[in-house]
Design an enzyme around this catalytic site. Structure first.
Site, PDB file in Angstrom:
ATOM      1  N   ARG A  37      87.252   0.108 -38.285  1.00 46.76           N
ATOM      2  CA  ARG A  37      85.820   0.330 -38.546  1.00 46.76           C
ATOM      3  C   ARG A  37      85.402  -0.344 -39.851  1.00 46.76           C
ATOM      4  NH1 ARG A  37      85.646   6.852 -39.768  1.00 46.76           N
ATOM      5  NH2 ARG A  37      87.635   6.952 -40.860  1.00 46.76           N
ATOM      6  N   GLU A  39      85.758  -3.609 -42.045  1.00 50.13           N
ATOM      7  CA  GLU A  39      86.189  -4.993 -41.847  1.00 50.13           C
ATOM      8  C   GLU A  39      87.206  -5.452 -42.897  1.00 50.13           C
ATOM      9  OE1 GLU A  39      82.979  -7.637 -41.074  1.00 50.13           O
ATOM     10  OE2 GLU A  39      84.322  -9.299 -40.608  1.00 50.13           O
ATOM     11  N   ASN A  89      94.054   5.001 -30.221  1.00 50.45           N
ATOM     12  CA  ASN A  89      94.835   5.560 -31.336  1.00 50.45           C
ATOM     13  C   ASN A  89      93.959   6.184 -32.425  1.00 50.45           C
ATOM     14  OD1 ASN A  89      97.175   5.530 -33.460  1.00 50.45           O
ATOM     15  ND2 ASN A  89      95.524   4.318 -34.372  1.00 50.45           N
ATOM     16  N   TYR A 165      91.535  20.161 -34.490  1.00 49.93           N
ATOM     17  CA  TYR A 165      92.422  19.064 -34.095  1.00 49.93           C
ATOM     18  C   TYR A 165      93.065  19.334 -32.739  1.00 49.93           C
ATOM     19  CZ  TYR A 165      96.100  15.539 -34.433  1.00 49.93           C
ATOM     20  OH  TYR A 165      96.925  14.466 -34.199  1.00 49.93           O
ATOM     21  N   SER A 168      90.720  19.192 -29.836  1.00 51.81           N
ATOM     22  CA  SER A 168      90.310  17.809 -29.549  1.00 51.81           C
ATOM     23  C   SER A 168      91.399  17.081 -28.759  1.00 51.81           C
ATOM     24  CB  SER A 168      89.977  17.052 -30.842  1.00 51.81           C
ATOM     25  OG  SER A 168      91.141  16.709 -31.562  1.00 51.81           O
ATOM     26  N   LYS A 169      92.650  17.352 -29.080  1.00 48.81           N
ATOM     27  CA  LYS A 169      93.733  16.652 -28.365  1.00 48.81           C
ATOM     28  C   LYS A 169      93.965  17.256 -26.964  1.00 48.81           C
ATOM     29  CE  LYS A 169      94.758  13.458 -31.464  1.00 48.81           C
ATOM     30  NZ  LYS A 169      94.590  12.019 -31.205  1.00 48.81           N
TER      31      LYS A 169
END
Ligand SMILES: NC(=O)c1ccc[n+]([C@@H]2O[C@H](COP(=O)([O-])OP(=O)(O)OC[C@H]3O[C@@H](n4cnc5c(N)ncnc54)[C@H](OP(=O)(O)O)[C@@H]3O)[C@@H](O)[C@H]2O)c1
Length: 248
Positions: A37, A39, A89, A165, A168-169
Site C-alpha cells: 500500500r 509505494e 497475505n 483477529y 476475522s480469520k
C-alpha cells in the site's frame, strides 16, 4: 509444450510473511508482482530482491481501497492479460490492544477495521482477480489464516482470546470454503493455511519460526498440480513433514 511462466500476485509483500512468499516464488522462476500500500516500502522491497538477483515486478495495491484495487486490476490486465497465483497475505492484528483480551470489551470500531483488511479485502481482491484466472482456467489462491481461527479449537486455553483477529480469520476460512464450492470443477484451486507463529512485526521477537519457514506451505499451495487440493485448511507443513489438513 513448455510450461508457461506463472504470474503471481502477493498482497502486502513489502515485509514479513508476504515478502518471504514473494521471494520464494521468485526463486522458483515464477513472475512475481510484489505489492504494497506504501509505494516507497514496496520499491525498497523490490530493490532488496534485485540485490539477490531476483527480478520481480511491482505495483502499489491497498487492499482496502476500491480505487487502488481497480487501478491495479486494470494495470494487471493490460500488462499480463491474466494472473495464475494470488496469495491473500495482507493482514492486521490488533491483539496488543488491551480491550482485545475480551469479547466483552472489544471495540467494535477495531473489529470493523480488522474485518475491512482481513475479510472484506480478500473478497474484494478475489472479485477483481478471479476473472483474470478464468481467462486460462488456471488459478491457485492461497488465503493466509491461522490455526487460532479453527472453530474446532477456538475455546481452548492455549491461545489468546483476540476476538477481532480470530473472528476475522474465521471469515477468511469461510471465504475459502465458499469460494472452493463456487469454483468446483474448474482448475482454480483455493485453500487456506496457518503459517505458524513467526518472527515478523506482527508475530514479534519471541516467535519460534521465521517468515521464510512460514512461507513454505504458501509456496506449496501456490504451485499445486492440476486436480490438487481444493477448499482445505492446512497447517504449516514443516510440523508434519508434508501437507497436513486442519479441521475448520
Ligand atoms: N506473524 C505471525 O505469527 C502470523 C501467524 C499467523 C498468521 N499470520 C498472518 O500472516 C499474514 C502476514 O502477517 P505478518 O506476520 O507478515 O505481518 P506484518 O509483518 O505485520 O505484515 C503485514 C503486511 O500486510 C500489509 N497490509 C496491511 N494492511 C494492508 C492494506 N490495506 N493493503 C495492503 N497491504 C496491507 C502490511 O503493509 P504495511 O507495511 O503498509 O503496513 C504488511 O506488508 C497476515 O495475514 C497474518 O494475519 C501471521
Amino acid at each position: 509444450m513448455a510450461t508457461p511462466t506463472r504470474i503471481a500476485v502477493v498482497t502486502g509483500s513489502n515485509r514479513g510473511l508476504g515478502y518471504a512468499i514473494a521471494r520464494k516464488l521468485a526463486q522458483k522462476g515464477i513472475r512475481v508482482i510484489l505489492t504494497s500500500r506504501n509505494e516507497t516500502d514496496g520499491v525498497k522491497a523490490k530493490q532488496q530482491l534485485a540485490g539477490e538477483g531476483l527480478d520481480v515486478d511491482y505495483h502499489v495495491l491497498n487492499v482496502t481501497d476500491d480505487t487502488s484495487v481497480q487501478d491495479f486490476t486494470i494495470w494487471l490486465r493490460e500488462t499480463y492479460g491474466s494472473v495464475d497465483i494470488l496469495v491473500n497475505n495482507a493482514g492486521v492484528n490488533p491483539t496488543t490492544q488491551p480491550e482485545e483480551s475480551s469479547l466483552l470489551t472489544v471495540q467494535l470500531a477495531t473489529m470493523q477495521a480488522t474485518f475491512e483488511t482481513n475479510v472484506l479485502a480478500v473478497v474484494r481482491i478475489c472479485q477483481a482477480l478471479i476473472p483474470l484466472m478464468q481467462v486460462n482456467n488456471y488459478g491457485r489462491i492461497v488465503n493466509v489464516s491461522t490455526e487460532m481461527a479453527a472453530l474446532a479449537t477456538i475455546n481452548h486455553d492455549y491461545y489468546p482470546l483476540a476476538p477481532s483477529y480470530r473472528l476475522s480469520k474465521v471469515g477468511v476460512n469461510a471465504i475459502t470454503a465458499i469460494l472452493a464450492k463456487e469454483l468446483q470443477g474448474t482448475n482454480i484451486l483455493v485453500n487456506a493455511y496457518s503459517p505458524g507463529w513467526m518472527k515478523t512485526d506482527m508475530g514479534g521477537e519471541n516467535a519460534p519460526f521465521t517468515a521464510e519457514e512460514g512461507a513454505e506451505t504458501a509456496v506449496y499451495l501456490a504451485t499445486l498440480p492440476d486436480g490438487g487440493f481444493q477448499g482445505q485448511f492446512f497447517a504449516e507443513m514443516r510440523k508434519f513433514g508434508g501437507p497436513f489438513t486442519l479441521q475448520w
